[in-house]
Design a protein around this motif. Structure first.
Motif, PDB file in Angstrom:
ATOM      1  N   PRO A  75      14.099   8.137   6.709  1.00  0.00           N
ATOM      2  CA  PRO A  75      14.547   6.824   6.245  1.00  0.00           C
ATOM      3  C   PRO A  75      13.915   6.388   4.923  1.00  0.00           C
ATOM      4  CG  PRO A  75      13.026   6.590   8.079  1.00  0.00           C
ATOM      5  CD  PRO A  75      13.286   8.054   7.935  1.00  0.00           C
ATOM      6  N   GLY A  76      12.934   7.130   4.406  1.00  0.00           N
ATOM      7  CA  GLY A  76      12.314   6.721   3.149  1.00  0.00           C
ATOM      8  C   GLY A  76      10.869   7.153   3.023  1.00  0.00           C
ATOM      9  N   PRO A 113       0.826  -1.213   0.000  1.00  0.00           N
ATOM     10  CA  PRO A 113       0.000   0.000   0.000  1.00  0.00           C
ATOM     11  C   PRO A 113       0.864   1.269   0.000  1.00  0.00           C
ATOM     12  CG  PRO A 113       0.023  -0.995   2.188  1.00  0.00           C
ATOM     13  CD  PRO A 113       0.842  -1.885   1.304  1.00  0.00           C
ATOM     14  N   ALA A 114       0.302   2.355  -0.536  1.00  0.00           N
ATOM     15  CA  ALA A 114       1.064   3.607  -0.596  1.00  0.00           C
ATOM     16  C   ALA A 114       1.080   4.323   0.752  1.00  0.00           C
ATOM     17  CB  ALA A 114       0.462   4.521  -1.657  1.00  0.00           C
ATOM     18  N   THR A 116      14.828  -4.783   1.054  1.00  0.00           N
ATOM     19  CA  THR A 116      15.715  -3.767   0.474  1.00  0.00           C
ATOM     20  C   THR A 116      15.593  -2.487   1.294  1.00  0.00           C
ATOM     21  OG1 THR A 116      15.829  -2.250  -1.393  1.00  0.00           O
ATOM     22  CG2 THR A 116      13.935  -3.623  -1.322  1.00  0.00           C
ATOM     23  N   ASN A 117      16.247  -1.445   0.829  1.00  0.00           N
ATOM     24  CA  ASN A 117      16.308  -0.198   1.555  1.00  0.00           C
ATOM     25  C   ASN A 117      15.138   0.721   1.152  1.00  0.00           C
ATOM     26  OD1 ASN A 117      16.928   2.519   1.926  1.00  0.00           O
ATOM     27  ND2 ASN A 117      19.123   2.188   1.734  1.00  0.00           N
ATOM     28  N   PRO A 118      14.351   1.225   2.120  1.00  0.00           N
ATOM     29  CA  PRO A 118      13.184   2.048   1.755  1.00  0.00           C
ATOM     30  C   PRO A 118      13.549   3.316   0.972  1.00  0.00           C
ATOM     31  CG  PRO A 118      13.520   2.027   4.156  1.00  0.00           C
ATOM     32  CD  PRO A 118      14.458   1.030   3.586  1.00  0.00           C
ATOM     33  N   ARG A 119      14.697   3.893   1.254  1.00  0.00           N
ATOM     34  CA  ARG A 119      15.101   5.110   0.519  1.00  0.00           C
ATOM     35  C   ARG A 119      15.288   4.799  -0.960  1.00  0.00           C
ATOM     36  NH1 ARG A 119      16.509  10.152   3.100  1.00  0.00           N
ATOM     37  NH2 ARG A 119      17.285  11.056   1.187  1.00  0.00           N
ATOM     38  N   ALA A 166       3.778  10.012   2.015  1.00  0.00           N
ATOM     39  CA  ALA A 166       3.573   8.585   1.711  1.00  0.00           C
ATOM     40  C   ALA A 166       4.573   7.779   2.532  1.00  0.00           C
ATOM     41  CB  ALA A 166       3.776   8.337   0.217  1.00  0.00           C
ATOM     42  N   ASN A 167       4.048   6.826   3.303  1.00  0.00           N
ATOM     43  CA  ASN A 167       4.920   6.058   4.205  1.00  0.00           C
ATOM     44  C   ASN A 167       5.064   4.599   3.794  1.00  0.00           C
ATOM     45  OD1 ASN A 167       5.125   8.354   5.668  1.00  0.00           O
ATOM     46  ND2 ASN A 167       3.675   7.749   7.260  1.00  0.00           N
ATOM     47  N   GLY A 168       4.460   4.268   2.654  1.00  0.00           N
ATOM     48  CA  GLY A 168       4.390   2.853   2.266  1.00  0.00           C
ATOM     49  C   GLY A 168       5.725   2.201   1.928  1.00  0.00           C
ATOM     50  N   MET A 169       6.752   3.042   1.650  1.00  0.00           N
ATOM     51  CA  MET A 169       8.029   2.441   1.240  1.00  0.00           C
ATOM     52  C   MET A 169       8.657   1.634   2.381  1.00  0.00           C
ATOM     53  SD  MET A 169       7.495   3.714  -1.525  1.00  0.00           S
ATOM     54  CE  MET A 169       6.119   4.847  -1.294  1.00  0.00           C
ATOM     55  N   MET A 170       8.319   2.022   3.617  1.00  0.00           N
ATOM     56  CA  MET A 170       8.910   1.332   4.762  1.00  0.00           C
ATOM     57  C   MET A 170       8.491  -0.147   4.771  1.00  0.00           C
ATOM     58  SD  MET A 170      10.149   4.181   5.640  1.00  0.00           S
ATOM     59  CE  MET A 170      11.021   3.927   7.146  1.00  0.00           C
ATOM     60  N   GLY A 171       7.180  -0.335   4.680  1.00  0.00           N
ATOM     61  CA  GLY A 171       6.662  -1.708   4.708  1.00  0.00           C
ATOM     62  C   GLY A 171       7.090  -2.481   3.476  1.00  0.00           C
TER      63      GLY A 171
END
Ligand code: ARG
Length: 574
Positions: free
Chosen positions: A78-79, A24-25, A52-55, A40-45
Motif C-alpha cells: 500500500p505504500g 517520521p521515516a 492522501t494516498n500513501p503510494r 520505510a513505513n512512514g508514508m502510511m502515517g
C-alpha cells in the motif's frame, strides 16, 4: 550513526524534499528475502495526516532518490518503500568498518550510569540464582562502556541485618579454636546452615544471636571484628566466582548495604521534613496513593521498624539518594529478580516523592525470571538447598573437558584445560544471555554444551574455524588489503549483516536484552557458513580471494567483539 538510523535520516531528508514534513521515516530492517533488508513505513502515517494516498507519497519520495548510488528504492504494497543497498554502498561502508578498531561502532554522547547488579547476600555462598543478575548485568556494563558511557558498577551486597546475628554467635562459639574456625569458614553455606540450625533448635543460642544483632548495630568492637572477618571471607569467595566467570566486578565495586548505615537516620529525617512520614503501628512509613494491597488498603513503604531497626527499603532509599544526589547519575539500572518488582517500584516512587531523583534522572528496574530444572521446578539440590554457583561452574568445566577431549584428543593437555574452561564457562553464560531476560528458563547441560544450535560452543567453534583459514594459509590478517567487491548474494547478505553490528548494540540497550546480540551472532555465523559453502575463498582468483578474505576477517573480528561484549572468551583452536 548505525545503518538503520543512517537510512532513516536519508529517507527523512527525501521526505522533506518531497514536501512531506513532520512525519517520521520509520525505517526498519525487513525480513523479506533477498538483500537490502530495510523498509520505510512512514508514508502510511504521513498519508493519514495529509489525507492522501500513501503510494502517491512513496512515489514522490522515490522520485527524489531515484538516481542515488547508495540504494535502490522500490514501492511495495500500500505504500511501503523497500530499500536495497547498492554494492558500492556496501563495500564502501565495509571498508570503513574494517579500518576501525571499533568495527564502525560510534561512541554515544557520554552519560553516567550506575549499574546495580550481582548483589549477593554475603551471609551465604553465591548460588545458581546469582548467575542471571551477574551475567546479564555484566554484559550491560561491557556494552555501555563500549558505547562510550561512564559506568559505575554498584555491587549492593547484603552484609547487614538479623541474619548476621546467628553467624556471629556461631563464630564466637568456635573462635577459641582458630584452626576449626578457619576450616569452617571455607564452606560458607554449611557455616550458615549450622548457624541457622542452632538458631532454630537451641533457645540459648537464639537469644545470644539476637543480642549480637543489637551489639553489631551499636558498633560493639568485638562483634564488628568478627563481622568484618566473616564479610572478608565471603567477599573473597564472591571474587573467586567472578574471576572464574569472567565478570568485571572487583572488590572496589562493592558498595554494601552497611555503607549506608550512617545515612539511614538522615533519610528518615528528610522524609519527615518532606511531610511524607507517617507513624503506623509504631513503624515509620510512607504511604503513596499508587500502592494498594490486595484488599485495596494503602500499602506502606516501611522506612523504620517499631523496634528502631531499618529494613531493606531504608538502605535502598539511601542508595538511591547517594546515586542520584552524590554520584549525580543520569541513569541507574537495577538488574534484580522479578520478585523484587514491587519493592523497587516503591523505592523509586518514595525517592521521587522525596525529591531524591531529579526529573532528568532515570531509575529503571530490569527484572529477570528464574532458572528451572527440566521438570519445570525451581533449581534446588535434592535436600532443597540452593545449588552453589561455584559447583555449577566446576561441573561446566568438567563436562566441557570431556567433550573437548573426545572431539580433539590430540590437543595438548594444557590447551584442553584452557578450552574446557572457556567453553564450559561460555556455555553457562550464553545459556543465560541468549534467553529473553524476563522469562524463566530451563537449565540443561546438554543444550548449553551442544556444538549445534544457538550456543556458546557453536559460536566459539565457528570462530576457530574462521581463524583456521588464516592459520592454515599462514596469512597475517594485518597484511590483508585490496578492495571489497561483492559479486554473490551470499556475500551481500553477509555484508549487510556485518554492517548491522552497531545497530544491534543500540537495540540491545533499549531494554537490555542481550539475547538480541546472541541471535545476531548466531545468524552471522550461519550466514558466514552459507557464504563459505557457496563462495570459494582460497581457490578464488587473486582479487576475489583478497576481497573474500577481508569478509572472512571482518566476520571473525565481529564474532570476537560480540562475544567479548557478552563476557565470553574465545580461543584460536579447539
Ligand atoms: N542483596 C539483594 C538480594 O540478594 C539484592 C540487591 C539488589 N539491589 C538493590 N539495590 N536492592 O536479594
Amino acid at each position: 550513526m548505525n545503518l538503520k538510523d543512517h537510512l532513516d535520516a536519508r529517507i527523512l531528508v527525501a521526505m522533506h524534499a518531497a514536501g512531506i514534513s513532520d512525519a517520521p521515516a520509520v525505517v526498519k530492517p525487513s525480513s523479506r528475502t533477498g538483500f537490502g533488508h530495510y523498509q520505510a513505513n512512514g508514508m502510511m502515517g504521513a498519508a493519514k495526516s495529509l489525507k492522501t494516498n500513501p503510494r502517491a507519497l512513496a512515489e514522490k519520495v522515490t522520485a527524489v532518490l531515484c538516481n542515488d548510488e547508495d540504494f535502490n528504492l522500490e514501492i511495495a504494497g500500500p505504500g511501503f518503500i523497500n530499500i536495497t543497498l547498492s554494492d558500492t554502498f556496501l563495500s564502501n561502508k565495509l571498508s570503513e568498518v574494517r579500518g576501525s578498531p571499533r568495527l564502525g561502532v560510534e561512541e554515544h554522547a557520554t552519560r553516567k550510569f550506575v549499574i546495580d547488579y550481582s548483589a549477593p547476600n554475603l551471609a551465604k555462598e553465591m548460588h545458581i540464582g546469582h548467575l542471571r543478575p551477574t551475567t546479564i548485568g555484566d554484559a550491560a556494563v561491557r556494552i555501555l562502556e563500549f558505547l562510550g558511557q561512564d559506568v559505575i558498577r554498584a555491587n549492593h551486597v547484603g552484609d547487614w541485618g538479623a541474619q548476621f546475628g546467628s553467624l556471629l554467635a556461631y563464630m564466637e562459639q568456635i573462635a577459641t579454636d582458630e584452626e576449626a574456625l578457619g576450616a569452617e569458614l571455607k564452606d560458607l553455606e554449611r557455616f550458615y546452615q549450622s548457624a541457622s540450625a542452632l538458631f532454630r533448635e537451641d533457645e540459648a543460642f537464639a537469644t545470644k544471636a539476637r543480642g549480637y544483632v543489637v551489639k553489631l548495630q551499636s558498633g560493639d568492637e568485638r562483634c564488628m571484628a568478627l563481622w568484618r572477618r566473616f564479610i572478608n571471607e565471603s567477599v573473597t569467595h564472591c571474587q573467586a566466582v567472578y574471576d572464574k566467570l569472567n565478570i568485571t566486578l572487583t572488590p572496589a565495586d562493592i558498595m554494601a548495604e552497611s555503607a549506608y548505615n550512617d545515612d539511614l537516620p538522615v533519610v528518615v529525617k528528610e522524609l519527615h521534613q518532606n511531610g511524607l512520614l507517617v507513624t503506623s503501628d509504631g513503624a515509620k512509613c510512607v504511604f503513596l496513593d499508587e500502592f494498594k494491597g490486595k484488599d485495596g488498603k494503602p500499602l506502606p513503604a516501611i522506612i523504620q521498624k517499631s523496634d528502631g531497626g531499618y529494613p531493606y527499603m531504608a538502605s535502598d532509599l539511601a542508595a538511591v539518594r547517594y546515586r542520584a544526589q552524590l554520584l549525580e547519575t543520569d541513569e541507574a539500572l537495577y538488574f534484580v529478580g522479578a520478585p523484587q518488582q514491587l519493592h523497587l517500584r516503591q523505592v523509586f516512587a518514595v525517592a521521587t516523592a522525596a525529591g531524591y531523583i531529579g526529573v532528568q534522572q532515570k531509575f529503571r528496574h530490569l527484572p529477570f525470571g528464574s532458572i528451572m530444572k527440566s521438570d519445570g521446578t525451581p533449581f534446588k539440590t535434592r535436600d532443597g538447598a540452593a545449588v552453589k554457583l561455584a559447583s555449577v561452574l566446576d561441573e561446566a568445566i568438567d563436562r566441557a573437558y570431556k567433550i573437548v577431549s573426545d572431539k580433539n584428543p590430540d590437543l595438548a593437555e594444557e590447551d584442553k584445560r584452557n578450552v574446557a574452561r572457556v567453553v564450559g564457562i561460555g556455555a553457562v553464560k550464553y545459556a543465560e544471555l541468549s534467553k529473553n531476560r524476563i522469562t524463566d528458563y530451563i537449565f540443561s547441560w546438554d543444550t548449553m554444551l551442544s556444538f549445534e544450535g544457538n550456543t556458546a560452543p557453536y559460536l566459539q567453534y565457528a570462530y576457530t574455524r574462521i581463524r583456521s583459514i588464516f592459520r592454515r594459509e599462514k596469512i597475517d590478517t594485518e597484511t590483508l588489503s585490496g578492495d571489497l567487491s561483492l559479486t554473490e548474494d551470499a556475500e551481500r547478505l553477509l555484508a549487510v549483516k556485518l554492517l548491522q553490528f552497531s545497530e544491534i548494540l543500540d537495540n540491545v540497550i533499549e531494554d537490555y536484552q542481550a539475547n538480541i546480540l546472541c541471535n545476531y551472532l548466531f545468524e552471522l555465523a550461519g550466514m558466514f557458513m552459507s557464504f563459505y559453502e557457496s563462495c570459494p575463498v582460497l581457490k578464488a582468483q587473486p582479487e576475489l580471494k583478497a576481497s573474500r578474505l577481508l569478509l572472512v576477517d571482518l566476520t571473525a573480528r565481529t564474532l570476537h567483539q560480540g562475544l567479548d561484549l557478552l563476557g565470553i572468551e574465545t580461543v584460536e583452536q579447539m
